[in-house]
Design an enzyme around this catalytic site. Structure first.
Site, PDB file in Angstrom:
ATOM      1  N   ARG A 194     -10.944  19.231  25.396  1.00  0.00           N
ATOM      2  CA  ARG A 194     -11.667  20.175  26.267  1.00  0.00           C
ATOM      3  C   ARG A 194     -10.789  21.196  26.978  1.00  0.00           C
ATOM      4  O   ARG A 194     -11.306  22.064  27.682  1.00  0.00           O
ATOM      5  CB  ARG A 194     -12.488  19.442  27.328  1.00  0.00           C
ATOM      6  CG  ARG A 194     -13.478  18.435  26.817  1.00  0.00           C
ATOM      7  CD  ARG A 194     -14.544  19.091  25.993  1.00  0.00           C
ATOM      8  NE  ARG A 194     -15.642  18.155  25.695  1.00  0.00           N
ATOM      9  CZ  ARG A 194     -16.413  18.248  24.623  1.00  0.00           C
ATOM     10  NH1 ARG A 194     -16.208  19.205  23.730  1.00  0.00           N
ATOM     11  NH2 ARG A 194     -17.388  17.379  24.441  1.00  0.00           N
ATOM     12  N   ASP A 249     -14.401  10.693  17.671  1.00  0.00           N
ATOM     13  CA  ASP A 249     -15.127  11.897  18.085  1.00  0.00           C
ATOM     14  C   ASP A 249     -15.379  11.856  19.586  1.00  0.00           C
ATOM     15  O   ASP A 249     -16.472  12.148  20.078  1.00  0.00           O
ATOM     16  CB  ASP A 249     -16.460  12.036  17.326  1.00  0.00           C
ATOM     17  CG  ASP A 249     -17.089  13.421  17.481  1.00  0.00           C
ATOM     18  OD1 ASP A 249     -18.198  13.616  16.987  1.00  0.00           O
ATOM     19  OD2 ASP A 249     -16.454  14.283  18.126  1.00  0.00           O
ATOM     20  N   HIS A 301      -9.859  12.402  15.769  1.00  0.00           N
ATOM     21  CA  HIS A 301     -11.001  13.260  16.122  1.00  0.00           C
ATOM     22  C   HIS A 301     -11.310  13.106  17.600  1.00  0.00           C
ATOM     23  O   HIS A 301     -12.123  12.275  18.008  1.00  0.00           O
ATOM     24  CB  HIS A 301     -12.222  12.888  15.270  1.00  0.00           C
ATOM     25  CG  HIS A 301     -13.322  13.900  15.337  1.00  0.00           C
ATOM     26  ND1 HIS A 301     -14.123  14.205  14.254  1.00  0.00           N
ATOM     27  CD2 HIS A 301     -13.769  14.696  16.338  1.00  0.00           C
ATOM     28  CE1 HIS A 301     -15.012  15.127  14.591  1.00  0.00           C
ATOM     29  NE2 HIS A 301     -14.813  15.444  15.855  1.00  0.00           N
ATOM     30  N   HIS A 317     -17.176  19.530   9.581  1.00  0.00           N
ATOM     31  CA  HIS A 317     -18.359  19.008  10.301  1.00  0.00           C
ATOM     32  C   HIS A 317     -19.532  19.298   9.377  1.00  0.00           C
ATOM     33  O   HIS A 317     -20.057  20.405   9.334  1.00  0.00           O
ATOM     34  CB  HIS A 317     -18.497  19.740  11.646  1.00  0.00           C
ATOM     35  CG  HIS A 317     -19.755  19.411  12.390  1.00  0.00           C
ATOM     36  ND1 HIS A 317     -19.755  18.731  13.584  1.00  0.00           N
ATOM     37  CD2 HIS A 317     -21.066  19.666  12.130  1.00  0.00           C
ATOM     38  CE1 HIS A 317     -21.001  18.587  14.020  1.00  0.00           C
ATOM     39  NE2 HIS A 317     -21.818  19.149  13.157  1.00  0.00           N
ATOM     40  N   HIS A 328     -16.910  12.423  10.904  1.00  0.00           N
ATOM     41  CA  HIS A 328     -18.046  11.606  11.324  1.00  0.00           C
ATOM     42  C   HIS A 328     -19.156  11.457  10.291  1.00  0.00           C
ATOM     43  O   HIS A 328     -20.282  11.886  10.487  1.00  0.00           O
ATOM     44  CB  HIS A 328     -18.620  12.088  12.660  1.00  0.00           C
ATOM     45  CG  HIS A 328     -18.801  13.585  12.788  1.00  0.00           C
ATOM     46  ND1 HIS A 328     -19.456  14.365  11.856  1.00  0.00           N
ATOM     47  CD2 HIS A 328     -18.361  14.430  13.746  1.00  0.00           C
ATOM     48  CE1 HIS A 328     -19.435  15.606  12.260  1.00  0.00           C
ATOM     49  NE2 HIS A 328     -18.788  15.689  13.395  1.00  0.00           N
ATOM     50  N   ASP A 380     -14.979  22.044  13.852  1.00  0.00           N
ATOM     51  CA  ASP A 380     -15.826  20.929  14.289  1.00  0.00           C
ATOM     52  C   ASP A 380     -16.576  21.223  15.572  1.00  0.00           C
ATOM     53  O   ASP A 380     -16.027  21.781  16.511  1.00  0.00           O
ATOM     54  CB  ASP A 380     -15.010  19.654  14.501  1.00  0.00           C
ATOM     55  CG  ASP A 380     -15.901  18.491  14.952  1.00  0.00           C
ATOM     56  OD1 ASP A 380     -15.799  18.081  16.120  1.00  0.00           O
ATOM     57  OD2 ASP A 380     -16.717  18.026  14.146  1.00  0.00           O
ATOM     58  N   HIS A 427     -11.935  15.352  21.397  1.00  0.00           N
ATOM     59  CA  HIS A 427     -12.127  16.640  22.075  1.00  0.00           C
ATOM     60  C   HIS A 427     -11.464  16.556  23.437  1.00  0.00           C
ATOM     61  O   HIS A 427     -11.930  15.826  24.318  1.00  0.00           O
ATOM     62  CB  HIS A 427     -13.616  16.948  22.215  1.00  0.00           C
ATOM     63  CG  HIS A 427     -14.294  17.168  20.890  1.00  0.00           C
ATOM     64  ND1 HIS A 427     -14.363  18.406  20.305  1.00  0.00           N
ATOM     65  CD2 HIS A 427     -14.880  16.300  20.029  1.00  0.00           C
ATOM     66  CE1 HIS A 427     -14.996  18.300  19.135  1.00  0.00           C
ATOM     67  NE2 HIS A 427     -15.314  17.036  18.937  1.00  0.00           N
TER      68      HIS A 427
END
Lengths: 312, 431, 182
Positions: B65, B306, B61, B180, B233, B153, B63
């Site tokens: 970007r 996350d 998990h 999520h 999460h 998510d 990110h």
């Protein structure tokens, strides 16, 4: 003996002795309002910036008068709260102000915790004039001063705070202040407007106005915060006024010498009937007068000693 | 690439191994694990000196970007952060700009990873077009392009009928959906956990029920469709009760938890620190304890960070305006070793399982084990090394962490991907 | 800071006599109690002013108004001390314009307190005349201020402290010189 602190951000972290000092100092300053020349030189040469990023005429004017009567130079900066809309962050605005060497920034902001951001970032004193739903310390202090004046003391008195407790910074500050000064506090309002866990702050909760106001020394009515509410906390203003609005009729169940307070501005006909707002029990105008005295006291106590910079 | 790692304490939970041994990687793939291995002449050798040698850690998990928010992080910087943190493979979420809802974006991410990535990158595709929650994305094409799972998510899929269709449709491609789980209406406007701390701070709260409701819904849909849902999460005791019960009944549902939900409570918000603002929010002690228990007993299958990098401008504002998210790749291992193993919440092999075979199974990833033929990915841990979290030295562009200054005991010492050392002693070395 | 008493300069009787003499002198100089007001400087100046007013009443029969002045907000050393000094209320319940105001204080030293008191009184109105009565003048003026009525002149060293003790505040009537140290 001033306050041994740089900022006044919240009542929650004040000692009862500090509250006492502020109230005593404010009481001593009240006579200045009665003079013909309403000026003392105590804060001559100090600069106070009123950074009001949330609309407020009353509190800002009160702080402005307080500063000016102490001979400080007061500058008003107002504007939209949302830093996204302005394009300049709160921190940027504050740092730009600091470059002009103010001695104190009084901040009102729509976001809880905004004064804390300033207090961490700026060297000058910060006074919280109301941050989001968090606290409105000067309001609670002037409320305490008013009650003390009318009753002669604070300890042992009982207060009912009625209205939108969940979104009220006035409620939070008063709960902290009153509990610290030995008063009993009840909160009352529709269940949807009572915040989670509020009993843990040492207050009793009631959902009926009539029960809450029985036998208390002070009834404090809160403004229904329309601008803060999102949908469906209450079905209508009409029902709220009917159930939780204070009318002469409902006052029959209260003590004969009860004090009625309101932080203003009053939604006449909603939380207070006009006859009550203007009636003999109401001390709303005294609250306003005490507001100037309390704010003068705070400015004096925070700025009347060596500046934090020099002292450090 | 070839690599021989000598004298390690090899902990490989997938193979129930915890013993002193060597690991030999040939042509980027695990060749042998055992004591005193012979290696072809000229094989680069690493002396692990008794340190813990584990299968390369996986963070499912993250990110990254990119595309669209390169000012916060890129595939290059994010994978370097992963390598620095001891991770050999990461799964990246679809809430880029444009969202990863077409193969064009998946291709871009994989291309970047091939050229600039320091570790393995497994893209997760969107469930719905533009993450709008209204129309299915082309799940088939996304699977073909290389997505390992689907997730919106950042947002929940609120429309239960749509999620049901997505689960049914995804059956053809065998990829799970990562949820999520946060009811958008209950969470609306909230910035932290709804409770006494939020009341005192005058901040709008998100009740635990927002998570509980969607987890219950997701479990029911997994049961209805027989398709796998992985809950991202997880943070509340209530959700964990539901998860434990569902697993006991044989429902195909799995769960992950972040290090910050295992270490911090909602008290972290008391200073209005925007670096503690996350979704789902930090919870009170009893939820943190429930998460720890669930991680230990296997109700939670994986630890996933996350990792959510933000630029200073996104965070250094009033709390209401601040972006949600914490960076996690470079703090996960020190925090887990210090506060989970160090505080006896988990033993070391269990921790390693939650970072290797656990996540690998959730997303069907290669790796997470040191079986011969598995990818030659290894994480070597130094359990005694004292480590002070210094955001200023992160490889990630994001510095948004509430753990700055925390002192931990135990770090990742070396990261090996496909037999190549990509991190040694905290320094990332990628050609 | 610990202090030790070095000497007593006035006992209870001495204070009595000094105040009585000051009262007579005021009557003489001002020519009666008409248009006269006493303003005591907090804290002990106020008690002294009240005592003088009692004597004036005993001598002359008239009730002379007494006010209490807190000069904290007018001090020239605000902002130099670590903390803001304790503020007490000013209570002068009569207009001062046109009156002869006699300021009353216990000890006159550098003159800065009196300078502040002058500014404070002028902010309240325009007295016809302002005079100064002090129980003790210990010298070491730093400003051009002089008293009109003095109980006792007392040469002192700068390191010494002159302490006026009054039964309204301290349970006894004495004036002593103190010195820092055990």
């Amino acid at each position: 003996m001033g306050l041994k602190r740089k900022d006044l951000l919240e009542i929650r972290t004040l000692e009862p002795a500090e509250i006492q000092t502020i109230l005593d100092t404010a009481a001593s300053m009240k006579e200045i309002a009665g003079r013909e020349i309403k000026k003392v030189p105590a804060l001559r040469g100090k600069t106070v910036v009123n950074l009001f990023l949330e609309p407020s005429t009353r509190t800002r004017t009160s702080f402005e008068i307080a500063g000016k009567w102490l001979s400080a130079d007061v500058v008003n900066v107002s504007g939209a709260s949302s830093s996204v809309m302005k394009g300049e962050t709160l921190l940027d605005t504050a740092k730009n102000l600091e470059a002009m060497s103010p001695d104190c920034v009084v901040i009102r902001h729509v976001a809880s915790g905004a004064p804390h951001i300033l207090a961490r970032a700026l060297r000058c004193s910060i006074i919280n004039a109301g941050d989001g739903m968090h606290e409105h310390p000067t309001q609670a202090l002037l409320d305490l001063l008013t009650i003390r004046e009318k009753r002669g003391h604070l300890e042992g008195l009982s207060v009912a705070i009625v209205g939108d407790i969940a979104h009220s910074r006035v409620a939070r500050s008063n709960i902290w202040g009153m509990r610290k000064m030995g008063m009993t506090v009840r909160v009352a309002g529709p269940p949807t407007l009572i915040p989670a866990g509020v009993e843990e702050l040492g207050v009793k909760v009631s959902h009926r106005l009539e029960d809450a106001i029985r036998d208390v020394d002070v009834i404090m009515m809160l403004r229904l915060q329309q601008e803060r509410m999102t949908a469906n906390y209450i079905p209508s203003l009409r029902e709220y006024a009917r159930l939780y609005g204070l009318t002469l009729d409902k006052l029959r169940g209260a003590r004969a010498d009860v004090l009625i307070m309101h932080p203003g501005p009053v939604n006449r006909g909603v939380e207070l009937a006009p006859e009550v707002a203007d009636g003999p029990y109401s001390v709303i105008l005294e609250q306003v007068a005490n507001g100037v005295a309390v704010r003068m006291a705070l400015l004096y106590l925070l700025l009347g000693g060596r500046s934090a910079e020099v002292a450090a | 690439m070839n690599l021989l790692i000598r004298h390690g304490r090899v902990i490989d939970p997938a193979n129930a191994l915890d013993a002193g041994a060597d690991v030999l990687i040939l042509d980027g793939v695990v060749s042998q694990v055992g004591p005193g291995l012979p290696a072809p002449v000229g094989t680069p050798t690493v002396d692990a000196g008794g340190r813990v040698v584990a299968p390369g850690f996986l963070d499912i998990h993250v990110h990254l970007r990119e595309p669209g928010y390169e000012y916060k992080e890129t595939v290059a910087t994010g994978t370097r952060a992963a390598a620095a943190g001891g991770f050999t493979g990461i799964a990246c979420m679809a809430n880029t700009n444009p969202a990863n809802d077409t193969r064009a974006v998946t291709d871009l991410i994989l291309a970047r990873a091939r050229v600039e990535g320091a570790v393995r990158v497994y893209p997760i595709g969107a469930v719905t077009r533009g993450l709008g929650g209204a129309e299915l994305a082309e799940l088939g094409e996304l699977a073909e392009a290389g997505c390992v799972a689907y997730s919106d998510d950042g947002r929940p899929v609120m429309n239960s009928a749509l999620l049901r269709r997505a689960l049914e449709y995804a059956q053809a491609f065998g990829k799970p959906i990562v949820s999520h789980a946060e009811d958008a209406h209950l969470a609306d406007g909230g910035v932290m956990h709804e409770g006494i701390v939020a009341t005192e701070l005058g901040l709008r709260g998100i009740p635990a029920t927002a998570e509980e409701i969607l987890v219950a819904r997701d479990i029911a849909l997994a049961e209805l469709t027989g398709q796998r849902i992985h809950i991202a999460h997880v943070s509340t005791a209530a959700a964990l009760r539901l998860l434990r019960d569902a697993k006991a009944r044989g429902v195909p549902v799995t769960g992950e938890v972040t290090p910050h939900h295992l270490v911090l409570t909602d008290d972290a918000l008391r200073t209005y620190d925007p670096n503690a603002k996350i979704a789902p929010p930090l919870r009170p002690k009893r939820d943190v304890e429930a998460c720890r228990e669930a991680l230990a007993d296997g109700t939670l299958d994986a630890i996933a960070t996350d990792h959510a990098p933000h630029a200073l401008a996104d965070k250094e504002v009033e709390l209401d305006q601040a972006a949600n998210g914490i960076v996690g790749l470079e703090t996960a291992i020190p925090l887990c070793l210090t506060h989970l193993v160090g505080e006896r919440v988990l033993d070391l092999p269990t921790l390693i399982a939650r970072l290797t075979v656990g996540p690998a199974r959730v997303l069907d990833l290669p790796g997470g084990r040191l079986t011969p033929g598995a990818p030659g990915d290894v994480t070597i841990l130094d359990l005694d090394r004292e480590h002070r979290v210094d955001p200023g030295r992160f490889y990630s562009k994001g510095r948004n962490t509430p753990f700055g200054g925390w002192v931990c005991r135990g770090t990742a010492w070396m990261t090996v991907v496909g037999g190549r050392v990509v991190m040694a002693n905290g320094i990332v070395t990628v050609p | 800071m610990t202090v030790r008493e070095k000497a007593q300069v006035l006992d209870e009787q001495g204070i009595e006599r000094a105040l009585t003499r000051i009262a007579h002198e005021i009557l003489e100089r001002v020519g009666g109690t008409d248009g006269l007001a006493l303003v005591g400087i907090r804290t002990r100046g106020v008690s002294l002013a009240q005592r003088i007013a009692e004597r004036l009443r005993a001598i002359d029969g008239a009730k002379v108004p007494v006010g209490a002045l807190d000069i904290t907000l007018y001090r020239d050393d605000l902002g130099l001390k670590a903390e803001a000094p304790v503020l007490r209320a000013t209570e002068i319940p009569f207009p001062v314009s046109g009156l002869t105001v006699v300021l009353v204080d216990d000890v006159l030293y550098t003159g800065r307190t009196i300078r502040a008191a002058l500014d404070a009184v002028m902010d309240l109105g325009r007295p016809r005349m302002i005079q100064l009565a002090v129980l003790i003048d210990r010298g070491h003026r730093e400003l051009p201020i002089r008293p009109d009525y003095v109980g006792k002149n007392l040469p002192t060293a700068r390191r010494e402290i002159v302490q006026v003790l009054l039964h309204e505040h301290d349970g006894q009537d004495r004036v002593v010189i103190q010195e820092p140290g055990a």
